[in-house]
Design a protein around this motif. Sequence first.
Motif: not given
Lengths: 449, 449
Positions: A1-8, A10-14, A81-87
């Motif tokens: 990932m390019a560093s400017h891409t907002p973090a998302r 990527t996985a929900v492991d159960t 896919g949710r934004s980590v910052d927003a979460l």
Amino acid sequence: MASHTPARVTAVDTYDIRFPTSRELDGSDAMNPDPDYSAAYVVLRTDAADGHEGHGFAFTIGRGNDVQVAALDALRGHLTGRSVDALCSDPGTLYRDLTGDSQLRWLGPEKGVMHMAIGAVVNAVWDLAAKRARKPLWRLLADAEPEWLVRQIDFRYLTDALTPDEALDLLRRGREGAGARRARLLERGYPAYTTSPGWLGYDDDKLTRLARRAVADGFTQIKLKVGADLDDDIRRCRTARAAVGPDIRLAVDANQRWDVGEAIRWTGALAEFDPYWIEEPTSPDDILGHAAIRRAVAPVRVATGEHAQNRIVVKQLLQAGAVDVLQLDAARVGGVNENLAILLLAARFGVPVCPHAGGVGLCELVQHLAMFDYLAVSGTTEDRVIEYVDHLHDHFLDPVVIRDGHYTAPTAPGFSAALRPESIARYTYPGGTFWAADLPEQTLKGQPA
Amino acid sequence: MASHTPARVTAVDTYDIRFPTSRELDGSDAMNPDPDYSAAYVVLRTDAADGHEGHGFAFTIGRGNDVQVAALDALRGHLTGRSVDALCSDPGTLYRDLTGDSQLRWLGPEKGVMHMAIGAVVNAVWDLAAKRARKPLWRLLADAEPEWLVRQIDFRYLTDALTPDEALDLLRRGREGAGARRARLLERGYPAYTTSPGWLGYDDDKLTRLARRAVADGFTQIKLKVGADLDDDIRRCRTARAAVGPDIRLAVDANQRWDVGEAIRWTGALAEFDPYWIEEPTSPDDILGHAAIRRAVAPVRVATGEHAQNRIVVKQLLQAGAVDVLQLDAARVGGVNENLAILLLAARFGVPVCPHAGGVGLCELVQHLAMFDYLAVSGTTEDRVIEYVDHLHDHFLDPVVIRDGHYTAPTAPGFSAALRPESIARYTYPGGTFWAADLPEQTLKGQPA
């Protein structure tokens, strides 16, 4: 990932993780004779450069942990896919999205398997948020602005008992003097009581030995499971009272065993041993029943809440005058957000919160909530204690530390929810190394796998 | 199998069945804008020579139906290998075994996903029992001895409101005159009301047309969904009242949309249209809230119950004077056994039961319970109506028959729960023929699958 891409995300492991606690009768009570303490466990992974993960879980006691995992899996689409910052800057939005999913809510609404799954996921986000803020969760909450905390709460169905303005007022007043309390918390910790002596499956010698050890270890309150057999209970209460003397608080816990009339009679029969509270005397759903019991058994206090399914039931327990002690649970309701509402409701009604922690990982979670309450809501530890059960902590990366009958304030960033990778590998059901070896053996012995 | 071997349950087959109802806005309301009516469906197969199967289901509205199926799967071990005779002669033993499973009960207790799964399985046993008795379920229940019916009920947590002796007395008195009522039931049927005109997604023309058709079809009560927008609700209530005239009962249903204060204000704003009841004005968990609303909105009646999670909540709704009309649901609580308790509680408190049936298959189930109530418990249909929604019935082998605004008493043996095999094959999610063709198409259109 390019560093400017907002973090998302990527996985929900159960993970379906089960500990074979039933073999030692740890955790045995009148309704739960053979619990295998278990976690439906979830890890949120992101593509952020910091490498942090969010960990959360629902606590169960064995069978059905797979159903709980299926409920976690049903939430994956809401997270990936949710934004980590927003979460992390606003977990309340996720919490509302999940409890408000117009189709999923039919499975509750806001209760049972689906709601516990929501709580696990929401708590995982708070774990991630606290790690990113480099603070233990109790401190992230205590440092937060009251306005922001109020926005984390869903006031739907609460406004006849608590409005956003009233909550804001409670939080503003609650902060006064927090600095001095924090210093005291860091020095002394938060008072605990222990359930370890009192499991129903223990014999009287073990009860006496563990009760004396609890007092020697600095605890000022212990708890006994009751409700299976009255003669046994009288003998065990007498044994425990003799072991600890008159000055230690002796709580008793019926784990929902009784009807209203039976609860009143049975508690009366134990009154000579001066029980501090009677816990879960009847169905956790029976608000009016608890109110009737409380009126009848005073001065013995009534405690409940570990199975209170959501803030709406808690609201009514308080409105009805049904409880002296509110026992929130970190992993039954909709996560930190709903527990913020519960702490504020309790403060509004002046009822002390003594969190439930009999389970795996519950001690690790609830300490953060109780410490936040002390610093920024109720402002006191008077008549407040966190339950402590002394098993399974070594499976956690940041286990609780008890010193002289007190929880030491955690310092590691996060919500203390992460299991050790080797424990996950060993106790994942049925494929982990423990169960893979154990299940064929049990089957060979002729027991069902 | 040799013919003398006692018949056993040999398989518990489960199905995730979803109907794409959201595309027509059938079923749309203020909280559920886009339901896909679904069934987590279970079939009990046996090795009995008669070839009968037991069918049951939990109703959901789409997402999460897979979680509900996982919960059914978790019960398989409790059923496989059981004696068919034992199950059918005493479904109460299974019901107690399932609700009392010491590990599974942590997932509720007695609420949400796990409890609905128990209800589906218990109802499947009643379906099988009625088929073996060659009676429709309503008749099996009405013919049963009061003593046996009382043994089918779990009185735990009820005895402060209803004891076994009181239940027995109600059932003995309830039978008096049953013969005459049965003749009347067979001739006339059981009164119904219809929700079909009132879904929130319908425009005013469709509302007017369907409301007039309902009156022409013999219904004396219709229901409108409200709660999304007050101005819209005023207009729609005016439209509906104009369409049906002053003599038809007009119920309104908020589907849990409001807080207590808002419910009181909103209902007041609709009072000029003479609503017969306000349904689900607030959270189904808010017993005290319903009581406060009821005191404030009288003479408008308060109706709730479709989301009442179990008999303990129903008990309190009655104790608190929170409801004028109790709307039991056949597929939310622990099956017929728990609904027997609910019917008797309502009778004890003198509150009429008007079953909820907005869903798939709910009309088919609840008619049996209401008809039993008429014959053997309350003994009257006064102020009692069963909800009727006119879609999805053609998927059932024994669909409801409505005649002149009344449910015709079913004559086929069983609980009317069985879906047509071709409907199962078409609407199983995601592999059935409908979804297998539809999901790729939706994905191509850019919508999430």
